[in-house]
Design a protein around this motif. Structure first.
Motif, short mmCIF file in Angstrom:
data_model
loop_
_atom_site.label_atom_id
_atom_site.label_comp_id
_atom_site.label_asym_id
_atom_site.label_seq_id
_atom_site.Cartn_x
_atom_site.Cartn_y
_atom_site.Cartn_z
N GLU A 51 10.29 -2.56 1.66
CA GLU A 51 9.40 -1.59 1.04
C GLU A 51 8.30 -2.31 0.26
O GLU A 51 8.48 -3.43 -0.22
CB GLU A 51 10.18 -0.68 0.08
N ILE A 52 7.17 -1.64 0.13
CA ILE A 52 6.05 -2.16 -0.66
C ILE A 52 6.14 -1.57 -2.06
O ILE A 52 6.23 -0.35 -2.21
CB ILE A 52 4.71 -1.82 0.00
N GLU A 53 6.15 -2.42 -3.07
CA GLU A 53 6.32 -1.97 -4.44
C GLU A 53 5.00 -2.09 -5.21
O GLU A 53 4.32 -3.12 -5.15
CB GLU A 53 7.38 -2.83 -5.15
N ALA A 54 4.64 -1.04 -5.94
CA ALA A 54 3.48 -1.10 -6.83
C ALA A 54 3.87 -1.94 -8.04
O ALA A 54 4.54 -1.46 -8.95
CB ALA A 54 3.06 0.30 -7.24
N HIS A 55 3.48 -3.18 -8.04
CA HIS A 55 3.91 -4.12 -9.07
C HIS A 55 2.83 -5.18 -9.25
O HIS A 55 2.87 -6.24 -8.63
CB HIS A 55 5.23 -4.78 -8.66
N PRO A 56 1.83 -4.93 -10.09
CA PRO A 56 0.85 -5.97 -10.38
C PRO A 56 1.54 -7.20 -10.97
O PRO A 56 2.40 -7.08 -11.83
CB PRO A 56 -0.08 -5.31 -11.41
N VAL A 57 1.16 -8.37 -10.48
CA VAL A 57 1.81 -9.61 -10.91
C VAL A 57 0.92 -10.32 -11.91
O VAL A 57 -0.25 -10.59 -11.66
CB VAL A 57 2.07 -10.52 -9.69
#
Length: 330
Positions: A163-169
């Motif tokens: 899955e693609i996670e909305a997570h700015p790094v």
């Protein structure tokens, strides 16, 4: 429902987690290669695929002369093989399209090895060239409808269990806390994440029109900041182009729009009747050399895959396969 494209992930017992940073074409393709090889993968991204720079691309596979030349040549060839296979499935958004290239072509009789990769490459009859151009080539090249293609990669990734996670790094160390292997496909953001000040933006702008029935793509080669190109997809034609280094502002320029329309309509008069759908802009992640290499990251390791400039689509599968090999070698 996710379409069944016939791809199934392998099973690697005890495989360690991988975090891929970025959901543009490089990040998604790298994640697909890893997930289908049986690696447990998480994709962390600040923006969903359809909001990345990749969605703005024309896009067409083509020769790459960027350093490191031997490796980019191999990656380009590997991507060509993948795109030719994907073109057999219309749902991917990839098709092998007739192409005309004009402009500043290599001098002499011997074409460089990068050009020799182009399928069906042959000189164009001078009578068939647009006015103002003296030489040109015809060929058959992979052309990619990016919104549809990014959807396809997302669906293929989901089918592989990722899955693609909305997570700015905020830092590579943050990703390393979550997985022993980090794949950095952050594009322009790699400038900050990797502390790499050789990464810089190349501003690009396209004008999207309705398609009046075009099938052949057109590309002018020159060394200037502006050129003529258009890429006809089933429901739209993406027209360009321009490249402005070190411009961070993504606001569309109306004067650039007019110049693009004038150039493209001069080459293809049928575009004069096409309606403007939208103007789109993006910042290509330029770098003197494409970076695909391993770097220690404390007890973890980071595999960088960025700096593709305007060749992200062309290099995507070759670089992603290289990433997968580097992960497997760890």
């Amino acid at each position: 429902m996710t379409p069944d494209f016939g791809y199934r992930p392998a099973v690697v017992t005890g495989a360690q987690q991988v975090v891929v940073i970025g959901a543009g074409v490089s990040g998604l393709t790298s994640a697909v290669c890893l997930a289908e090889a049986g690696r447990p993968v998480r994709v962390w991204t600040a923006a969903p695929p359809r909001e990345t720079t990749s969605v703005v691309a024309g896009a067409v596979w083509g020769p790459v002369f960027t350093e490191p030349v031997a490796r980019t040549l191999a990656w380009t060839e590997e991507s060509l093989r993948e795109f030719r296979e994907l073109a057999k499935h219309p749902a991917t958004g990839v098709r092998m399209a007739p192409a005309m290239t004009v402009g500043e072509l290599p001098a002499g009789d011997e074409l460089p090895p990068q050009a020799k990769l182009i399928p069906d490459l042959r000189p164009a009859d001078s009578a068939g060239l647009p006015e103002g151009f003296q030489t040109g080539y015809r060929a058959t090249m992979p052309m990619i409808d990016m919104p549809q293609y990014l959807d396809y990669l997302t669906q293929r990734l989901a089918a592989a269990g990722c899955e693609i996670e909305a997570h700015p790094v905020r830092s590579l160390a943050e990703a390393a806390d979550a997985a022993p292997t980090v794949v950095n496909c952050a594009g322009l953001s790699a400038r900050e994440l990797a502390g790499d000040d050789t990464v810089r933006p190349l501003f690009g702008q396209h004008v999207v029109l309705t398609n009046p029935g075009l099938r052949q793509l057109f590309l002018e080669l020159n060394r200037g900041p502006e050129w003529t190109c258009y890429f006809p997809h089933p429901r739209r034609v993406v027209c360009g182009g321009i490249s402005i280094p070190d411009r961070w502002d993504t606001t569309p320029d109306s004067e650039v729009t007019e110049r693009i329309l004038q150039r493209c309509r001069r080459v293809e008069p049928r575009l004069a009747e096409a309606q403007v759908i939208e103007t789109i802009t993006g910042l290509r992640p330029d770098r003197p050399r494409v970076r695909v290499e391993v770097e220690p990251l404390g007890p973890a390791r980071c595999i960088h895959n960025y700096g593709h400039g305007s060749h992200g689509v062309t290099l995507s599968w070759g670089c992603a396969r290289e990433v997968a090999r580097l992960v497997g070698a760890g």
